[in-house]
Design a protein around this motif. Sequence first.
Motif, PDB file in Angstrom:
ATOM      1  N   TRP B  85       0.649  -0.807   0.366  1.00  0.00           N
ATOM      2  CA  TRP B  85      -0.085  -0.402   0.190  1.00  0.00           C
ATOM      3  C   TRP B  85       0.538   1.158   0.086  1.00  0.00           C
ATOM      4  N   TRP B  86       1.746   1.002   0.595  1.00  0.00           N
ATOM      5  CA  TRP B  86       2.937   2.143   0.578  1.00  0.00           C
ATOM      6  C   TRP B  86       3.445   2.586  -0.404  1.00  0.00           C
ATOM      7  N   LEU B  87       3.940   1.633  -1.074  1.00  0.00           N
ATOM      8  CA  LEU B  87       4.677   1.515  -2.328  1.00  0.00           C
ATOM      9  C   LEU B  87       3.561   1.888  -3.452  1.00  0.00           C
ATOM     10  N   LEU B  88       2.588   1.550  -3.840  1.00  0.00           N
ATOM     11  CA  LEU B  88       1.318   2.197  -4.433  1.00  0.00           C
ATOM     12  C   LEU B  88       0.669   3.452  -3.902  1.00  0.00           C
ATOM     13  N   ALA B  89       0.740   3.566  -2.717  1.00  0.00           N
ATOM     14  CA  ALA B  89       0.704   5.877  -2.697  1.00  0.00           C
ATOM     15  C   ALA B  89       1.876   6.044  -3.587  1.00  0.00           C
ATOM     16  N   GLN B  90       3.016   6.607  -3.245  1.00  0.00           N
ATOM     17  CA  GLN B  90       3.856   6.948  -4.453  1.00  0.00           C
ATOM     18  C   GLN B  90       3.283   6.996  -5.581  1.00  0.00           C
ATOM     19  N   LEU B  91       2.952   5.702  -6.230  1.00  0.00           N
ATOM     20  CA  LEU B  91       3.111   5.921  -7.530  1.00  0.00           C
ATOM     21  C   LEU B  91       1.140   7.107  -7.859  1.00  0.00           C
ATOM     22  N   ARG B  92       0.725   6.974  -6.829  1.00  0.00           N
ATOM     23  CA  ARG B  92       0.031   8.010  -7.378  1.00  0.00           C
ATOM     24  C   ARG B  92       0.180   9.589  -7.680  1.00  0.00           C
ATOM     25  N   THR B  93      -0.188  10.462  -8.290  1.00  0.00           N
ATOM     26  CA  THR B  93       0.315  11.928  -8.566  1.00  0.00           C
ATOM     27  C   THR B  93      -0.103  12.785  -7.702  1.00  0.00           C
ATOM     28  N   GLY B  94      -1.287  12.423  -7.501  1.00  0.00           N
ATOM     29  CA  GLY B  94      -1.783  13.157  -6.535  1.00  0.00           C
ATOM     30  C   GLY B  94      -3.104  14.859  -6.942  1.00  0.00           C
ATOM     31  N   THR B  95      -3.277  14.462  -7.809  1.00  0.00           N
ATOM     32  CA  THR B  95      -3.744  15.646  -8.650  1.00  0.00           C
ATOM     33  C   THR B  95      -5.611  15.446  -8.152  1.00  0.00           C
ATOM     34  N   ALA B  96      -5.749  16.805  -8.196  1.00  0.00           N
ATOM     35  CA  ALA B  96      -7.507  16.035  -7.752  1.00  0.00           C
ATOM     36  C   ALA B  96      -8.017  16.536  -9.103  1.00  0.00           C
ATOM     37  N   ASP B  97      -9.241  15.181  -9.460  1.00  0.00           N
ATOM     38  CA  ASP B  97      -9.873  15.092 -10.621  1.00  0.00           C
ATOM     39  C   ASP B  97     -11.025  16.257 -10.582  1.00  0.00           C
ATOM     40  N   ARG B  98     -11.568  16.351  -9.747  1.00  0.00           N
ATOM     41  CA  ARG B  98     -12.400  17.203  -9.352  1.00  0.00           C
ATOM     42  C   ARG B  98     -12.554  18.144  -8.164  1.00  0.00           C
ATOM     43  N   VAL B  99     -13.100  19.301  -7.955  1.00  0.00           N
ATOM     44  CA  VAL B  99     -12.830  21.041  -6.809  1.00  0.00           C
ATOM     45  C   VAL B  99     -14.298  20.858  -7.130  1.00  0.00           C
ATOM     46  N   ALA B 100     -14.699  20.408  -5.920  1.00  0.00           N
ATOM     47  CA  ALA B 100     -15.647  21.078  -4.876  1.00  0.00           C
ATOM     48  C   ALA B 100     -16.086  22.309  -5.404  1.00  0.00           C
ATOM     49  N   VAL B 101     -17.087  22.973  -5.583  1.00  0.00           N
ATOM     50  CA  VAL B 101     -17.577  24.196  -5.326  1.00  0.00           C
ATOM     51  C   VAL B 101     -18.777  24.885  -4.008  1.00  0.00           C
ATOM     52  N   PRO B 102     -18.179  25.655  -3.864  1.00  0.00           N
ATOM     53  CA  PRO B 102     -18.727  26.141  -2.077  1.00  0.00           C
ATOM     54  C   PRO B 102     -19.512  27.544  -2.743  1.00  0.00           C
ATOM     55  N   ALA B 103     -19.382  27.747  -3.523  1.00  0.00           N
ATOM     56  CA  ALA B 103     -19.780  29.197  -4.040  1.00  0.00           C
ATOM     57  C   ALA B 103     -21.345  28.826  -5.059  1.00  0.00           C
ATOM     58  N   ALA B 104     -21.362  27.730  -5.373  1.00  0.00           N
ATOM     59  CA  ALA B 104     -22.301  27.033  -5.620  1.00  0.00           C
ATOM     60  C   ALA B 104     -23.025  26.154  -5.195  1.00  0.00           C
ATOM     61  N   ALA B 105     -22.749  25.698  -3.847  1.00  0.00           N
ATOM     62  CA  ALA B 105     -23.403  24.632  -3.122  1.00  0.00           C
ATOM     63  C   ALA B 105     -24.858  24.683  -3.475  1.00  0.00           C
ATOM     64  N   ARG B 136      -1.325  22.874 -11.058  1.00  0.00           N
ATOM     65  CA  ARG B 136      -1.619  21.627 -11.341  1.00  0.00           C
ATOM     66  C   ARG B 136      -2.322  21.639  -9.874  1.00  0.00           C
ATOM     67  N   ILE B 137      -3.728  21.158 -10.240  1.00  0.00           N
ATOM     68  CA  ILE B 137      -4.350  21.154  -8.540  1.00  0.00           C
ATOM     69  C   ILE B 137      -4.614  19.776  -7.845  1.00  0.00           C
ATOM     70  N   LEU B 138      -4.084  19.852  -6.511  1.00  0.00           N
ATOM     71  CA  LEU B 138      -3.448  18.686  -5.953  1.00  0.00           C
ATOM     72  C   LEU B 138      -4.547  18.616  -4.772  1.00  0.00           C
ATOM     73  N   GLY B 139      -4.670  17.678  -3.817  1.00  0.00           N
ATOM     74  CA  GLY B 139      -5.488  17.464  -2.680  1.00  0.00           C
ATOM     75  C   GLY B 139      -6.992  16.359  -3.013  1.00  0.00           C
ATOM     76  N   ARG B 140      -7.277  16.893  -2.798  1.00  0.00           N
ATOM     77  CA  ARG B 140      -8.731  16.457  -2.484  1.00  0.00           C
ATOM     78  C   ARG B 140      -9.875  17.517  -2.912  1.00  0.00           C
ATOM     79  N   ALA B 141     -10.920  17.060  -3.521  1.00  0.00           N
ATOM     80  CA  ALA B 141     -12.212  17.934  -4.280  1.00  0.00           C
ATOM     81  C   ALA B 141     -12.285  19.211  -2.930  1.00  0.00           C
TER      82      ALA B 141
END
Lengths: 209, 198
Positions: B85-105, B136-141
């Motif tokens: 699991w630790w090894l596979l976690a290094q392969l992720r790029t960490g890019t956030a595919d989607r972003v939650a938009v609070p302005a349009a909740a 690049r947008i990283l992290g979670r949505a």
Amino acid sequence: MSVASPAGTAPAPAAADAPDRPDAVRARRFWSARRNAAALAALVAVAAAGALLYEEIYIRSGNRAHAWRTWISDQLADRHLDDAWVIAGSAVVCALGLWLLLLAATPGLRRLLPLATEDTGGLRAALDRRAAAAMLRRAALETPGVREAGVKVGRRRARVRAVVGFGDPGEVKTALAEHLSVERGRLGLVRPPMVNVKVRTQSKGRRRS
Amino acid sequence: MSRTAVNRTLLALVGLVLLAGGLLLLAGGLDLNHRWHLGLPSDWTVTDPHHAVLDPADRVRWRGDGWWWPSVFAALGVVALLSLWWLLAQLRTGTADRVAVPAAADVPVRLRGGALAQAVADGAEQIPGVSRARVRILGRARRPRARITLTLAPGAAPGPVLHELAAGPLGDARRTTGVSLPAEARVRVESGSVPRVQ
């Protein structure tokens, strides 16, 4: 808000006064995710644990142990603790452990020098060391009388070696130092490096065409 | 916990284990327990320099006990899975595919991370002195952050460019989406513009 012209002669804005109060802003370094070290450590751990697990299951299901497994257990049984190989191996393991602890505790990313960003909410920035060197080198080459310049930027110090093409070397050095101190301010670093300047005159034997 | 924190914690843990094991073996081999009166229990075989590293008798000592094999398999399995699991976690790029938009909740809006990144990058490249911008947008949505790589044109200074970046494209992205979007910028300077002298 002005951006310096390509000639680099525009006065430096707000960032220029940063050198006078280097401790006013805490230098928050960028912290590396340590992906490479983590991937390597994980790979070794997966391989070792996987191989041992496979071997135990293999033996438990009635097969004879593989040669590598027998070799390792023979070595561990034959070699005493005061064996030179064991002591050397233990020392290497200690060094490796210390190295990993060091990697875990230090920020890394030594190439990135923190930039002062007090007026840019929610934006942290760092300048690549090579970029700092390129900026200083450009400033050095713009100084009248400087023919060549080589710049090395460390984390605390920048070394500038310039070759004087014409004019009095002493005067050129003074002008160069002045020019570089302005440029040092324009870098906008939280901790601007000390700039060491060395000049020499063009030696006849090494003249470039 | 961020990947950085996980990596550093696990690296420290592995480092500690290696260091402790190495020191123990070293102390045994050099007879330091006896010489320096370290106070390690004298019935530990590892404190005797003339003892084998791993005696066959020690290796098979608990083989008869019922708990031995399940424990061995469980421990090896846990270590193997955790490291995988630790090894596979290094392969992720960490890019956030989607972003939650609070302005349009109240309206379901899907904002692709790449689109937000492109908007900031396009704006950044309009700033005088910037020759190239990569975002690049990283992290979670729900907690995205931006990583910006700026390449400055020769002669430009980082200070004013960063100021304009924060006030302009980055500020716009934050205002329109309502995302706080912490950002880090790595600043480079275009190379090859100054004649190189070796």
